[in-house]
Design a protein around this motif. Structure first.
Motif, short mmCIF file in Angstrom:
data_model
loop_
_atom_site.label_atom_id
_atom_site.label_comp_id
_atom_site.label_asym_id
_atom_site.label_seq_id
_atom_site.Cartn_x
_atom_site.Cartn_y
_atom_site.Cartn_z
N ARG A 1 0.82 -1.21 0.00
CA ARG A 1 0.00 0.00 0.00
C ARG A 1 0.86 1.26 0.00
NH1 ARG A 1 -5.48 -1.32 1.19
NH2 ARG A 1 -5.61 -3.46 1.82
N SER A 2 2.13 1.13 0.30
CA SER A 2 3.02 2.29 0.28
C SER A 2 3.75 2.35 -1.06
CB SER A 2 4.02 2.21 1.43
OG SER A 2 4.88 1.12 1.24
N ASN A 3 4.55 3.36 -1.23
CA ASN A 3 5.24 3.57 -2.50
C ASN A 3 6.52 2.77 -2.65
OD1 ASN A 3 3.30 5.35 -3.33
ND2 ASN A 3 4.37 7.13 -2.54
N SER A 4 7.09 2.28 -1.56
CA SER A 4 8.33 1.52 -1.68
C SER A 4 8.42 0.46 -0.58
CB SER A 4 9.54 2.45 -1.59
OG SER A 4 9.59 3.05 -0.32
N GLN B 1 10.65 0.15 -5.55
CA GLN B 1 9.56 1.12 -5.72
C GLN B 1 8.57 0.63 -6.73
OE1 GLN B 1 11.27 4.94 -6.50
NE2 GLN B 1 12.20 5.01 -4.50
#
Length: 49
Positions: free
Chosen positions: A12-15, A49
């Motif tokens: 759910r996060s970018n990286s 990422q």
């Protein structure tokens, strides 16, 4: 390795940061100072990422 792929694919996060042994490729915890499989002290962190 499956857990790492699940984390990357369903994140759910970018990286995502993956810490693994430079010698044998075993995924280790972020606080590990040496590999539990081969006792190598070279742990590398990859940011995906």
């Amino acid at each position: 390795m499956r857990d790492v792929l699940k984390t990357v694919l369903f994140q759910r996060s970018n990286s995502t940061v993956v810490d693994e042994c430079r010698r044998c490729g075993t995924t280790v915890g972020s606080t590990a100072s040496d590999c539990p499989e081969c006792d190598c002290e070279e742990i590398v962190s990859y940011t995906i990422q």
